[in-house]
Design a protein around this motif. Structure first.
Motif, PDB file in Angstrom:
ATOM      1  N   LEU A   6      14.328 -31.352  51.990  1.00  0.00           N
ATOM      2  CA  LEU A   6      14.187 -30.128  51.230  1.00  0.00           C
ATOM      3  C   LEU A   6      15.378 -29.214  51.441  1.00  0.00           C
ATOM      4  O   LEU A   6      15.835 -28.542  50.513  1.00  0.00           O
ATOM      5  N   GLU A  10      18.078 -27.430  46.518  1.00  0.00           N
ATOM      6  CA  GLU A  10      17.535 -26.168  46.035  1.00  0.00           C
ATOM      7  C   GLU A  10      16.726 -26.431  44.771  1.00  0.00           C
ATOM      8  O   GLU A  10      17.081 -27.269  43.950  1.00  0.00           O
ATOM      9  N   ASP A  20       7.067 -27.750  46.653  1.00  0.00           N
ATOM     10  CA  ASP A  20       7.939 -27.036  47.587  1.00  0.00           C
ATOM     11  C   ASP A  20       9.012 -26.305  46.799  1.00  0.00           C
ATOM     12  O   ASP A  20       9.576 -26.850  45.839  1.00  0.00           O
ATOM     13  N   LEU A  22      12.655 -24.073  47.287  1.00  0.00           N
ATOM     14  CA  LEU A  22      13.747 -23.554  48.091  1.00  0.00           C
ATOM     15  C   LEU A  22      14.679 -22.790  47.159  1.00  0.00           C
ATOM     16  O   LEU A  22      15.316 -23.380  46.284  1.00  0.00           O
ATOM     17  N   ARG A  28      12.018 -20.171  51.266  1.00  0.00           N
ATOM     18  CA  ARG A  28      11.293 -21.399  50.948  1.00  0.00           C
ATOM     19  C   ARG A  28       9.806 -21.185  51.187  1.00  0.00           C
ATOM     20  O   ARG A  28       9.387 -20.423  52.059  1.00  0.00           O
ATOM     21  N   ARG A  30       5.686 -23.220  50.110  1.00  0.00           N
ATOM     22  CA  ARG A  30       4.966 -24.347  49.512  1.00  0.00           C
ATOM     23  C   ARG A  30       3.679 -23.846  48.870  1.00  0.00           C
ATOM     24  O   ARG A  30       3.026 -22.931  49.379  1.00  0.00           O
ATOM     25  N   CYS A 251      12.421 -19.529  40.752  1.00  0.00           N
ATOM     26  CA  CYS A 251      13.252 -19.965  41.872  1.00  0.00           C
ATOM     27  C   CYS A 251      14.668 -19.385  41.887  1.00  0.00           C
ATOM     28  O   CYS A 251      15.094 -18.835  42.907  1.00  0.00           O
TER      29      CYS A 251
END
Length: 388
Positions: A6, A10, A20, A22, A28, A30, A251
């Motif tokens: 991970l 990214e 998940d 990142l 980060r 989950r 993200c």
């Protein structure tokens, strides 16, 4: 996926058990998708607690449905005396700083230390209030979300924002505070009333309109999803796709350094529709009205064709959502909503409008949306008999 793998990638990674994330700036977290979260045989929640003291906060309705199971789980899995359960009031009127202070007061009274965990069990309001309290308490402690509503599982539960209403504005005070864990158990949705399901579907329609034509077409085929009219495979696809889309869109801009965000579709007019209407409409219902109004604006500005607009409004209606509210969808109030968004978004409008099914763009400046266009869009919705 291992933490080492991970760390090299990214973005959002999906596996059978969840997602998940990142972010480029290093955050980060989950989101887990599990079955029977409160079954003592399911170790997931207990593993996230990992021996820390816990105060669980739960709304009255969820407590009535799941309180006994939650206590049985904590009793079976955690050290005696290390946990407690507190019922807190829900509803938009209780999404306040006073509620945050109450959560912190309970935590202090139960001896929750800086290594402790606040556990939020409920919908978006419980998650917002408890999450904000956790961001403040002892300058920030862990919190865990068990999301029990459709809105919670596809929206609040997959992001990092917390907040409360203040100064006559929605979510005026808040913080970016990623949860230590966010757990979605689709089986919890089975006890939701139809109105709450439809509110969650409004947020799913939002994502489908701006990002995913396949998801939109699935909703057109199954407008009664989660209401007993679609099979489990379809509902799993809708849920997981919605979670993934939201996380992928959040993200790169997790803490909103860029104020033009596609996920703000349906959230320009809706705050005023909610507050000016005294929260008579639920959040998802106000979002649906906003989506319909924005679709008509796109049509009138020549950014979307009439068929796209019609499909969006028709889908919302087939789901059972309102697309107009006579008391709040006035030119004066909707102009106020535009002004408030312009101010909040750094003096740029950034109104998200569809350009097709699965595609969207921004109307960036206030002057790009003439008053006569807003007036005609409102008139068009009123003429269609959109009031519910």
């Amino acid at each position: 996926m291992s933490g080492q793998a991970l760390a090299r990638i990214e973005g959002v990674l999906e596996d059978a058990g969840g997602f998940d994330l990142l972010a480029p700036e290093g955050t980060r977290y989950r989101v887990d998708v599990t079955e029977s979260v409160f079954d003592p045989g399911n170790p997931l929640l207990a593993e996230y607690v990992a021996g820390r003291r816990v105060v669980a906060f739960i709304g009255p309705t969820v407590h009535r449905l799941y309180g006994d199971r939650l206590r049985a789980y904590l009793d079976a899995r955690l050290t005696p005396g290390s946990w407690s359960v507190q019922v807190i009031e829900t509803g938009e009127r209780n999404k306040t700083l006073a509620s945050v202070e109450q959560v912190c007061a309970v935590a202090k009274a139960t001896g929750l230390d800086r290594h402790g965990v606040m556990l939020a069990v409920g919908g978006g309001i419980v998650a917002d209030v408890v999450g904000f309290a956790a961001s403040m308490y002892a300058r920030g402690i862990r919190y865990i979300k068990v999301n029990t509503t459709l809105v919670g599982q596809v929206d609040v539960g997959v992001g990092v924002k917390t907040g409360v209403n203040a100064l006559h504005s929605k979510n005026m005070f808040g913080a970016y505070h990623p949860a230590h864990a966010s757990i979605n158990d689709p089986a919890l949705l089975a006890t939701l009333p139809p109105r709450e399901i439809r509110c969650g579907l409004a947020e799913i329609v939002k994502m489908a309109v701006i990002l995913d034509g396949d998801l939109f077409r699935t909703l057109e085929r199954h407008p009664d999803a989660f209401l007993g009219a679609a099979d489990g495979e379809v509902e799993t696809y809708i849920l997981r796709t919605s979670m993934r889309l939201m996380m992928e869109e959040l993200c790169p801009n997790l803490r909103e350094h860029e104020l033009a965000r596609l996920v703000d579709f349906g959230h320009t007019f809706s705050p005023v529709i909610e507050t000016a209407g005294g929260h008579r409409l639920e959040h998802g219902e106000a979002v649906a009205v906003d989506i319909a109004l924005s679709a008509h604006i796109a049509r009138l500005l020549g950014l979307a064709d009439a068929q796209t607009c019609e499909r969006i409004v028709t889908l919302l209606r087939r789901i059972g959502l309102p697309v107009f509210d006579a008391d709040t969808c006035t030119e004066e109030l909707m102009t106020q909503a535009l002004q408030a968004s312009w101010q909040r978004r750094g003096r740029k409008l950034h109104l998200v409008v569809p350009t097709g099914v699965g595609k969207a763009t921004f109307v960036s400046e206030l002057e790009d949306l003439p008053a006569d266009v807003l007036r005609e869009a409102l008139r068009a919705l009123a003429a269609e008999g959109g009031a519910r």
